[in-house]
Design a protein around this motif. Structure first.
Motif, PDB file in Angstrom:
ATOM      1  N   GLN A  94      11.351  -7.729 -63.298  1.00 31.66           N
ATOM      2  CA  GLN A  94      11.128  -8.901 -62.458  1.00 31.66           C
ATOM      3  C   GLN A  94      12.318  -9.145 -61.531  1.00 31.66           C
ATOM      4  N   SER A  95      13.503  -9.079 -62.134  1.00 30.29           N
ATOM      5  CA  SER A  95      14.700  -9.374 -61.332  1.00 30.29           C
ATOM      6  C   SER A  95      14.908  -8.340 -60.240  1.00 30.29           C
ATOM      7  N   ILE A  96      14.802  -7.073 -60.589  1.00 32.94           N
ATOM      8  CA  ILE A  96      15.055  -6.013 -59.605  1.00 32.94           C
ATOM      9  C   ILE A  96      14.015  -6.040 -58.494  1.00 32.94           C
ATOM     10  N   SER A  97      12.754  -6.243 -58.888  1.00 28.83           N
ATOM     11  CA  SER A  97      11.704  -6.266 -57.852  1.00 28.83           C
ATOM     12  C   SER A  97      11.903  -7.435 -56.900  1.00 28.83           C
ATOM     13  N   HIS A  98      12.310  -8.589 -57.424  1.00 28.54           N
ATOM     14  CA  HIS A  98      12.548  -9.742 -56.550  1.00 28.54           C
ATOM     15  C   HIS A  98      13.782  -9.546 -55.685  1.00 28.54           C
ATOM     16  N   LEU A  99      14.833  -8.913 -56.237  1.00 25.41           N
ATOM     17  CA  LEU A  99      16.042  -8.630 -55.438  1.00 25.41           C
ATOM     18  C   LEU A  99      15.731  -7.678 -54.290  1.00 25.41           C
ATOM     19  N   ILE A 100      14.901  -6.654 -54.581  1.00 25.33           N
ATOM     20  CA  ILE A 100      14.532  -5.710 -53.516  1.00 25.33           C
ATOM     21  C   ILE A 100      13.656  -6.395 -52.473  1.00 25.33           C
TER      22      ILE A 100
END
Length: 277
Positions: A94-100
């Protein structure tokens, strides 16, 4: 005593709120995990399987860890680590996808490799957790162990009963011997009492016989003395003289008391009355 039943609102939380929260969390995690799968290179057709993979993995690992902890089975730590890893992966996705998506970071080769390794690692760990631990006994093994325990207890019970039976038999034999000894002593005592009784009876019989003989002798003596008194009195009367008691007593050499004690039973005549003093 307070009731142990759950209140209605707690039942509502357990049966409605918790499932609803889980479904909502899974639904919210779908876009991020799908986006991360697309970033790692999966197409539109395969990317939606990423949320299912991570969510099912997390639920399975948590359920298996809880079950093994309650049943005290091995593999608790492995299942717990798997459930933690699944949660970390879900949160990271979740975090990585939102950061990207928000342009705070870009994809990289390391990220692609890490995301690509998620499905095989998940399958490997799920298969490992699904294995039946060697320490878990099958039904046949439990039956065999139970049968062995029953046989052991039966043998121990038989041995104990046999030992107790031998002890009881030994005690019974001792009681029988003691009873026989007492019976013998009783018989001997009975014989002794019988002999003593016969001896006492003989003694009593002898005493009675002696007493009877003595009485007969005394009676004969009395009759002889009475006859002598009668004959002496008749002899003195035949001389034509007046006969007194004193004369009879003098002739026989007895006292007047003896005369009156042993005189004949017929009526004494006036001539034989004692003279006045």
């Amino acid at each position: 005593m307070p009731s142990s039943a759950l209140p209605w609102y707690l039942k509502g939380i357990l049966y409605v709120a918790l499932p609803a929260a889980c479904l909502a969390a899974l639904y919210l995690s779908i876009p991020g995990e799908v986006a991360l799968a697309k970033t790692a290179g999966w197409s539109e057709h395969y990317a939606p399987a990423m949320p299912v993979c991570l969510s099912v993995y997390a639920l399975s690992a948590g359920a298996i860890a809880t079950y093994r902890r309650k049943m005290r089975l091995p593999g608790q730590m492995t299942a717990l680590l798997g459930s933690l890893m699944a949660l970390i992966l879900a949160m990271s996705a979740q975090s990585i996808s939102h950061l990207i998506e928000q342009s705070y970071m870009t994809t990289s080769a390391l990220l692609v490799v890490a995301v690509s390794c998620v499905p095989p690692l998940t399958i490997a760990h799920l298969v490992h957790m699904a294995e039946t631990p060697s320490q878990v006994k099958t039904a046949d093994e439990e039956k065999a162990e139970l049968r062995g325990m029953i046989d052991y207890l039966s043998e121990e019970l038989t041995t104990s009963l046999a030992s107790q039976s031998l002890t009881l038999v030994s005690r019974a034999s001792a009681v029988v011997r003691e009873l026989e000894s007492l019976t013998k002593v009783t018989e001997e005592a009975s014989e002794k009492v019988e002999k003593e009784s016969e001896s006492v009876e003989d003694i009593l019989t002898g005493e009675e016989k002696a007493q009877h003989d003595e009485e007969s002798k005394t009676r004969r003596k009395h009759l002889a003395l009475a006859r002598s008194i009668q004959e002496t009195r008749e002899s003195l009367e035949a001389r034509g003289t007046t006969v007194t008691v004193a004369d009879v007593c003098k002739a026989l050499g007895i006292s007047q008391a003896t005369y009156y004690r042993y005189k004949p039973s017929e009526k004494v005549t006036a001539s034989t009355l004692p003279l006045p003093a």
